[in-house]
Scaffold this motif. Structure first.
Motif, PDB file in Angstrom:
ATOM      1  N   ASP A  49      17.967   3.631 -29.900  1.00 49.94           N
ATOM      2  CA  ASP A  49      17.284   2.345 -30.045  1.00 49.94           C
ATOM      3  C   ASP A  49      16.292   2.278 -31.201  1.00 49.94           C
ATOM      4  O   ASP A  49      15.856   1.188 -31.558  1.00 49.94           O
ATOM      5  N   TYR A  50      15.915   3.418 -31.778  1.00 49.48           N
ATOM      6  CA  TYR A  50      14.780   3.422 -32.694  1.00 49.48           C
ATOM      7  C   TYR A  50      15.149   3.654 -34.157  1.00 49.48           C
ATOM      8  O   TYR A  50      14.273   3.955 -34.965  1.00 49.48           O
ATOM      9  N   PHE A  51      16.416   3.476 -34.521  1.00 45.87           N
ATOM     10  CA  PHE A  51      16.795   3.690 -35.914  1.00 45.87           C
ATOM     11  C   PHE A  51      16.052   2.741 -36.853  1.00 45.87           C
ATOM     12  O   PHE A  51      15.676   3.130 -37.956  1.00 45.87           O
ATOM     13  N   GLU A  52      15.834   1.511 -36.447  1.00 43.81           N
ATOM     14  CA  GLU A  52      15.158   0.555 -37.332  1.00 43.81           C
ATOM     15  C   GLU A  52      13.729   1.003 -37.632  1.00 43.81           C
ATOM     16  O   GLU A  52      13.263   0.897 -38.777  1.00 43.81           O
ATOM     17  N   GLU A  53      13.032   1.549 -36.635  1.00 39.86           N
ATOM     18  CA  GLU A  53      11.685   2.058 -36.857  1.00 39.86           C
ATOM     19  C   GLU A  53      11.723   3.287 -37.771  1.00 39.86           C
ATOM     20  O   GLU A  53      10.881   3.442 -38.660  1.00 39.86           O
ATOM     21  N   VAL A  54      12.696   4.160 -37.554  1.00 39.48           N
ATOM     22  CA  VAL A  54      12.846   5.351 -38.396  1.00 39.48           C
ATOM     23  C   VAL A  54      13.110   4.934 -39.841  1.00 39.48           C
ATOM     24  O   VAL A  54      12.510   5.468 -40.775  1.00 39.48           O
ATOM     25  N   ILE A  55      13.995   3.946 -40.026  1.00 37.37           N
ATOM     26  CA  ILE A  55      14.319   3.451 -41.374  1.00 37.37           C
ATOM     27  C   ILE A  55      13.063   2.881 -42.039  1.00 37.37           C
ATOM     28  O   ILE A  55      12.785   3.159 -43.203  1.00 37.37           O
ATOM     29  N   ALA A  56      12.316   2.098 -41.297  1.00 46.57           N
ATOM     30  CA  ALA A  56      11.109   1.489 -41.865  1.00 46.57           C
ATOM     31  C   ALA A  56      10.116   2.552 -42.331  1.00 46.57           C
ATOM     32  O   ALA A  56       9.456   2.384 -43.367  1.00 46.57           O
ATOM     33  N   LEU A  57      10.009   3.661 -41.601  1.00 52.43           N
ATOM     34  CA  LEU A  57       9.097   4.732 -41.997  1.00 52.43           C
ATOM     35  C   LEU A  57       9.647   5.566 -43.148  1.00 52.43           C
ATOM     36  O   LEU A  57       8.915   5.966 -44.056  1.00 52.43           O
ATOM     37  N   PRO A  75      34.112  -0.913 -37.071  1.00 53.76           N
ATOM     38  CA  PRO A  75      33.900  -2.317 -37.431  1.00 53.76           C
ATOM     39  C   PRO A  75      33.015  -3.067 -36.439  1.00 53.76           C
ATOM     40  O   PRO A  75      32.403  -4.065 -36.794  1.00 53.76           O
ATOM     41  N   ASN A  76      32.912  -2.587 -35.205  1.00 52.53           N
ATOM     42  CA  ASN A  76      32.110  -3.271 -34.193  1.00 52.53           C
ATOM     43  C   ASN A  76      30.782  -2.581 -33.911  1.00 52.53           C
ATOM     44  O   ASN A  76      30.067  -2.981 -32.995  1.00 52.53           O
ATOM     45  N   ASP A  77      30.453  -1.551 -34.676  1.00 53.06           N
ATOM     46  CA  ASP A  77      29.164  -0.888 -34.484  1.00 53.06           C
ATOM     47  C   ASP A  77      28.039  -1.846 -34.870  1.00 53.06           C
ATOM     48  O   ASP A  77      28.162  -2.596 -35.850  1.00 53.06           O
ATOM     49  N   PRO A  78      26.941  -1.839 -34.119  1.00 54.47           N
ATOM     50  CA  PRO A  78      25.825  -2.721 -34.463  1.00 54.47           C
ATOM     51  C   PRO A  78      25.181  -2.292 -35.778  1.00 54.47           C
ATOM     52  O   PRO A  78      24.997  -1.106 -36.029  1.00 54.47           O
ATOM     53  N   LYS A  79      24.859  -3.279 -36.604  1.00 55.77           N
ATOM     54  CA  LYS A  79      24.197  -2.977 -37.869  1.00 55.77           C
ATOM     55  C   LYS A  79      22.761  -2.538 -37.606  1.00 55.77           C
ATOM     56  O   LYS A  79      22.072  -3.101 -36.764  1.00 55.77           O
ATOM     57  N   ILE A  80      22.348  -1.517 -38.351  1.00 58.46           N
ATOM     58  CA  ILE A  80      20.969  -1.042 -38.281  1.00 58.46           C
ATOM     59  C   ILE A  80      20.199  -1.762 -39.380  1.00 58.46           C
ATOM     60  O   ILE A  80      20.466  -1.554 -40.572  1.00 58.46           O
ATOM     61  N   LEU A  81      19.278  -2.616 -39.002  1.00 59.21           N
ATOM     62  CA  LEU A  81      18.523  -3.381 -39.992  1.00 59.21           C
ATOM     63  C   LEU A  81      17.697  -2.456 -40.872  1.00 59.21           C
ATOM     64  O   LEU A  81      17.102  -1.496 -40.397  1.00 59.21           O
ATOM     65  N   GLY A  82      17.701  -2.732 -42.156  1.00 57.68           N
ATOM     66  CA  GLY A  82      16.894  -1.978 -43.092  1.00 57.68           C
ATOM     67  C   GLY A  82      17.657  -0.982 -43.941  1.00 57.68           C
ATOM     68  O   GLY A  82      17.116  -0.484 -44.918  1.00 57.68           O
ATOM     69  N   VAL A  83      18.923  -0.670 -43.582  1.00 58.83           N
ATOM     70  CA  VAL A  83      19.662   0.262 -44.428  1.00 58.83           C
ATOM     71  C   VAL A  83      20.056  -0.448 -45.720  1.00 58.83           C
ATOM     72  O   VAL A  83      20.079  -1.675 -45.791  1.00 58.83           O
ATOM     73  N   ASP A  84      20.377   0.320 -46.740  1.00 60.19           N
ATOM     74  CA  ASP A  84      20.713  -0.258 -48.037  1.00 60.19           C
ATOM     75  C   ASP A  84      22.157  -0.733 -48.117  1.00 60.19           C
ATOM     76  O   ASP A  84      22.445  -1.731 -48.771  1.00 60.19           O
ATOM     77  N   ASN A  85      23.075   0.004 -47.493  1.00 56.92           N
ATOM     78  CA  ASN A  85      24.501  -0.320 -47.577  1.00 56.92           C
ATOM     79  C   ASN A  85      25.161  -0.124 -46.220  1.00 56.92           C
ATOM     80  O   ASN A  85      24.901   0.874 -45.550  1.00 56.92           O
ATOM     81  N   TYR A  86      26.038  -1.067 -45.863  1.00 61.79           N
ATOM     82  CA  TYR A  86      26.802  -0.963 -44.623  1.00 61.79           C
ATOM     83  C   TYR A  86      28.245  -0.632 -44.971  1.00 61.79           C
ATOM     84  O   TYR A  86      28.876  -1.335 -45.760  1.00 61.79           O
TER      85      TYR A  86
END
Length: 154
Positions: A49-57, A75-86
């Motif tokens: 659940d905490y990838f977005e917080e990890v990315i932000a840091l 193709p159905n994996d949820p996008k992790i907000l904040g990454v540079d490329n999907y």
């Protein structure tokens, strides 16, 4: 506690310590320096659940060092907000190529982490419902496995 590879190896009749032969397929790389992240929600207990917080840091530090953050997966994996490329929905061969050429793999207990191990990349592997001793990526000595303290729960 035995690693799952021994059960698979017995069933398939192969030697468990042999490094796999991987057939990656060329894919244009996002940059010369990038890390790969994988998360999925196919099994709720494995979803981090905490990838977005990890990315932000981590993102400001990684960008300052010239690294990009790339998410790979289905193709159905949820996008992790904040990454540079999907890179969701690539073929297995294309995903392997991205892992083969990355600088670091951060993944839940999944095939992406195991590919990182097979390519001898540094891997941070996140565990939840299965002990790391049973399923950690093999073939790399650059491995960090993180798991919750489950106490005496199985």
């Amino acid at each position: 506690m035995a690693h799952l590879i021994h059960a698979y190896s017995n069933y398939l009749g192969v030697v468990p310590t042999e490094k796999p032969i991987l057939n990656d397929k060329f894919f244009p790389l996002p940059s010369s320096k990038y890390i790969v992240i994988h998360n999925d929600n196919k099994l709720p207990s494995k979803f981090f659940d905490y990838f977005e917080e990890v990315i932000a840091l981590a993102k400001p530090i990684l960008h300052q060092a010239g690294y990009q953050i790339c998410q790979v997966g289905g193709p159905n994996d949820p996008k992790i907000l904040g990454v540079d490329n999907y890179y969701l929905g690539l073929s297995w061969g294309q995903s392997m190529f991205l892992v083969k050429n990355c600088s670091l793999v951060v993944a839940i207990d999944s095939i992406i982490g195991h590919l990182g191990g097979a390519y001898e990349k540094p891997v941070v592997s996140l565990f939840s419902h299965i002990p790391k001793e049973q399923a950690h990526p093999l073939w790399t000595d650059k491995l960090v496995c993180l798991e919750p303290d489950l106490g005496d729960k199985k």
